[in-house]
Design an enzyme around this catalytic site. Structure first.
Site, mmCIF file in Angstrom:
data_model
loop_
_atom_site.group_PDB
_atom_site.id
_atom_site.type_symbol
_atom_site.label_atom_id
_atom_site.label_comp_id
_atom_site.label_asym_id
_atom_site.label_seq_id
_atom_site.Cartn_x
_atom_site.Cartn_y
_atom_site.Cartn_z
ATOM 1 N N HIS A 1 47.814 54.469 54.570
ATOM 2 C CA HIS A 1 46.483 54.164 55.103
ATOM 3 C C HIS A 1 45.352 54.407 54.101
ATOM 4 C CE1 HIS A 1 43.412 53.514 58.066
ATOM 5 N NE2 HIS A 1 42.983 54.763 58.033
ATOM 6 N N GLU B 1 37.577 62.963 66.607
ATOM 7 C CA GLU B 1 38.833 62.591 65.951
ATOM 8 C C GLU B 1 39.506 63.840 65.409
ATOM 9 O OE1 GLU B 1 38.110 59.496 63.109
ATOM 10 O OE2 GLU B 1 37.613 58.022 64.643
ATOM 11 N N ARG C 1 42.311 63.572 53.650
ATOM 12 C CA ARG C 1 40.997 63.129 54.129
ATOM 13 C C ARG C 1 40.778 63.487 55.590
ATOM 14 N NH1 ARG C 1 39.037 57.859 56.558
ATOM 15 N NH2 ARG C 1 41.251 57.525 56.951
ATOM 16 N N SER D 1 33.502 44.190 47.331
ATOM 17 C CA SER D 1 32.443 43.813 48.272
ATOM 18 C C SER D 1 32.571 44.535 49.613
ATOM 19 C CB SER D 1 32.478 42.300 48.510
ATOM 20 O OG SER D 1 33.729 41.912 49.057
ATOM 21 N N GLY D 2 32.991 45.801 49.587
ATOM 22 C CA GLY D 2 33.010 46.602 50.805
ATOM 23 C C GLY D 2 31.705 47.359 50.973
ATOM 24 N N HIS E 1 48.523 56.786 58.036
ATOM 25 C CA HIS E 1 47.966 56.774 59.389
ATOM 26 C C HIS E 1 49.118 56.892 60.372
ATOM 27 C CE1 HIS E 1 45.728 55.736 62.964
ATOM 28 N NE2 HIS E 1 44.616 55.795 62.269
ATOM 29 N N ARG F 1 45.860 64.387 60.122
ATOM 30 C CA ARG F 1 46.709 63.202 60.072
ATOM 31 C C ARG F 1 48.048 63.438 59.371
ATOM 32 N NH1 ARG F 1 42.447 58.331 58.691
ATOM 33 N NH2 ARG F 1 41.636 58.094 60.808
#
Length: 538
Positions: free
Chosen positions: A345, A114, A380, A11-12, A238, A284
């Site tokens: 992450h 970012e 990512r 349910s995201g 992360h 990252r």
């Protein structure tokens, strides 16, 4: 027997946006194992990457994504996602999401920057973007009578024709066995199509930014049913989770570094310039590895993140959630640095899908973090994940809409009720808690930010022992939701290790000390299948 047209597991942002679209075609059931808003979407702080400014372009966003993916992105996927982004953003806004506006010019969006991005292109809702999106999507879903939302329901296993016939010819998915969390009752839900939207697998690791729901359920379900999983060796850590005993999975958004926050070593000195020319805005994997090396070198427990040199009012307005949360833990972002450590992450791999979100099994789709679409490759790019979820939910809808005139005619297959056999209640829950802790510590210590063949092989062998015990318990004891999660967690951990052992190079988030450089011959995806789960060779 329970039945529906479409069964969505999760349910995201991916599952809910797809449910809204599929409700135009038929009945949709959305099952989620905890409360609907307890997934990773609600925790997403940064935002959604989308080309929105005059100095930006699709080509730049594509190149930034390909560069971050370190040679493993599927270019056709990257182009599809980047070029479709504005349309998906307009869709979110039509549903009711209000992105932050530039305070100097309210006609424009306030675009964030970012790591890895060459332009400002991150749309956000202050610093709680995911929470706002989840709230809006849930409100729209609850308005649709065609959608049934079942909280506290955990998928135990997929039901396929192959399983029912005990062979795998002419296989397709026909439903799932689902356990109600409170009562423990397991029922079959038949469906003409099933969509996995279960999120990631961060709980495989001891330290993670992920919610407790992130136990890799969708990947384990799909692989057990006969689908491939791809790129599982690429786990993104992360760099900056708050280091505090009571700050469970609280991350400090990369957007802080986009607005000038600096990483400091235990003595308060900047260090990122020694690792990458982009400093704090490096990809990252490089930032996480740099912090890991600083911690190993110094023996310290954490490094520092400092944005106190920026005006206090700017920090409070741009990062109200981060500011208030840090304050509750005793740190004032406007006055002092805060202690941070890396944490698991995002899983860049997942269930293999094509450009229409189809898996290897007809009728089974995968969207969101549990899927491997080829967008992320080996690493990512920040804020591409919510975008990917939206785009591939839409792609799944387009494919299902095309198939639906024929698939709706397929008969709902009779499936047997769940049979516990001679299983008895598990009286000692320590059998679950001990293995849960053992798997997560093992993965953190042996399959973490920096890996070696020796440690990977040790992890493989130890996980094989644990898997044997879990499978023995699976047949001996009546299933509980906690045990179902443990089984999934162990299976995904084994798949990650098998993938990591197969990639004898360092690329993206996979850093192998024995092979510290990229191998051009390995510029390809690596897939694993259910053979890993049935092979207990030690």
């Amino acid at each position: 027997m329970l039945s529906t047209d479409f069964l969505i597991i999760g349910s995201g942002i991916a599952g809910l946006s797809l449910a809204l679209k599929l409700s135009e075609l038929g009945e949709v059931w959305v099952i989620t194992k905890k409360k609907a808003a307890e997934g990773a979407t609600s925790l997403a702080q940064g935002g959604i990457a989308c080309v929105m400014s005059e100095d930006d372009s699709f080509d730049l966003h594509i190149e930034d994504t390909l560069r971050a993916g370190d040679g493993l992105c599927r270019r056709e996927t990257v182009e599809l996602v980047v070029r479709q982004a504005p349309e998906r953003i307009r869709e979110l806004m039509a549903w009711g999401v209000e992105f932050s506006r530039d305070p100097r010019d309210p006609s424009r969006f306030d675009l964030g920057l970012e790591g890895g991005h060459s332009r400002r292109r991150i749309l956000h809702v202050e610093d709680h973007t995911g929470r706002e999106i989840e709230k809006v999507l849930l409100a729209r879903v609850r308005e649709r009578p065609q959608i049934r939302l079942l909280e506290g329901h955990l998928a135990v296993d997929l039901i396929t024709l192959g399983k029912l016939k005990r062979d795998y010819t002419g296989n397709r998915v026909v439903g799932a066995y689902v356990q109600e969390w409170t009562s423990g009752c397991i029922e079959a839900i038949r469906a003409r199509m099933v969509i996995l939207a279960t999120g990631g697998a961060g709980k495989v690791y001891l330290y993670t930014s992920n919610p407790d729901t992130a136990t890799g359920d969708g990947i384990a379900l799909a692989v057990r049913a006969g689908a491939r999983a791809t790129n599982l060796e690429f786990v993104q850590f992360h760099p900056t989770c708050l280091y505090h005993p009571r700050a469970k999975n609280f991350l400090l958004s990369e957007a802080l570094r986009g607005e000038g926050a600096r990483l400091l070593d235990p003595q308060g000195r900047p260090f990122m310039h020694r690792y990458h020319p982009d400093g704090e805005l490096a990809p990252r994997d490089i930032v996480a590895r740099a912090i890991d090396m600083e911690l190993k070198r110094s023996g310290a427990d954490h490094v520092w993140l400092d944005i106190s040199h920026r005006p206090a009012e700017f920090i409070k307005k741009r990062f109200p959630y981060l500011y208030e949360t840090c304050l509750r833990f005793g740190y004032d972002l406007t006055r002092e640095p805060v202690p941070v450590v890396p944490a698991a992450h995002y899983l860049c791999g997942g269930v293999y899908t094509n450009l229409l979100a189809e898996t290897d099994i007809p009728g089974l789709f995968a969207v969101g973090e549990c899927a491997c679409t080829g967008l992320h490759g080996a690493n990512r790019l920040a804020s591409n994940s919510l975008l990917e979820a939206l785009v591939f939910a839409h792609q799944a809808y387009l494919r299902i809409r095309d198939l639906w005139p024929e698939w709706r005619k397929l008969p709902l297959v009779e499936v047997p009720e769940w049979d516990p056999g001679g299983a008895v209640d598990m009286e000692e829950r320590v059998l679950i808690s001990h293995n849960w802790d053992a798997i997560r510590r093992l993965m953190w210590n042996y399959v973490g930010i920096v890996r070696s063949l020796d440690r990977l092989e040790l992890a493989r062998r130890r996980l094989a022992f644990i898997a044997r015990e879990i499978e023995d318990h699976y047949w001996r004891y009546i299933l509980t939701p906690e045990f179902v999660e443990l089984r999934n967690l162990c299976q995904v951990a084994r798949l990650i290790v098998a993938s990591a052992l197969s990639r004898r190079e360092s690329r993206g988030t996979h850093y192998l000390r024995d092979f510290p450089h990229k191998d051009p011959a390995l510029a390809r995806e690596i897939s694993v299948s259910r053979e890993v789960l049935v092979n207990y060779e030690l």
